[in-house]
Design an enzyme around this catalytic site. Sequence first.
Site: not given
Length: 384
Positions: A105, A193
Amino acid sequence: MADHGVTVQRFFVADSANDALEAAQRLKAKEIVLKAQILAGGRGKGIFNSGLKGGVHLTKDPKTVEQLAKQMIGYNLSTKQTPKDGVTVKKVMVAEALDISRETYFAILMDRACNGPVMVGSPQGGVDIEEVAVTSPELIFKEEIDIFEGIKDHQALQMANNLGFQGPLQQQAADQIKKLYNLFLKIDATQVEVNPFGETPEGQVVCFDAKINFDDNAEFRQKEIFAMDDKSENEPIENEAAKYDLKYIGLDGNIACFVNGAGLAMATCDIISLNGGKPANFLDLGGGVKEAQVYQAFKLLTADPKVEAILVNIFGGIVNCAIIANGITKACQELELKVPLVVRLEGTNVQEAQRILSESGLPITSANDLEDAAKKAVASVAKK
């Protein structure tokens, strides 16, 4: 993202099953991933009202892409982030499927606490980062970026190392991180993101899925990006409010909130709830308000059948309270207001505003402060 050198899958966007089939055939990929395009997360576990389960599907057969697209396009997809009835899917993404050997991530976002951008990363990707933060906080890594100096090589390499990239992949990941930061700046993003930010068995670092938020104040220089905004997923009343520079979010209560400033709007909603009421909306007038906006705001609020009372809470710093008062009286007279109206005004030109309201002859309930206003608004609904 590809325009800024970020590595992504090859893909096409289709708005019909036939176009999806053609896109799948053009890709000439070993495996294809089909993704429903809506502004909500949790698509993979979502359900269509066509009966199809999942908004993300893998297949090696282009004809299967066509069949799946027929069950997606034109149907509502419900996920944990959509309204109860879901959101209508109008487009699908047809992309080359790549094997992922490891998922991480990575995100860049504006952090008010450090007055600038912050990198956030975790070697655990492909899952909800909020869950990782709760169950394994030691696997969340943060790094502040000096917005004047930009991201430095050692920062990008350290983040790549924290994400678990090794050998040649570490430098490749660091290069991608720097390109993502350049993208972040160039498009006036408030958040980029990437989840998953992964690696393939062939040794390639790829941004497999991403979410980007943009600074609304930068619309004047990001016209091409903002022109892509699909407002069809918004509630019609939100689109109508936007025409008059009003920020509106519908809630499920019966006391309408008419406020200037997002912070004051949230506080107003909270204090209504604390006094036993339920806010029907979040409506922010902003700073440069005019009488016409006040009128349109009242028009929107009174058109909502759930609204049984209206609470006006204005703190006039930039806003002139007299303008608000004139707008209120005009709206009440022309729209023939039929629900109780509680008004609390404070700040610039408040005495003149109070005089306008008191001399209007309208059934307006004045309040001394926010607590008093909330109590009176809740009580006005309870009397019905």
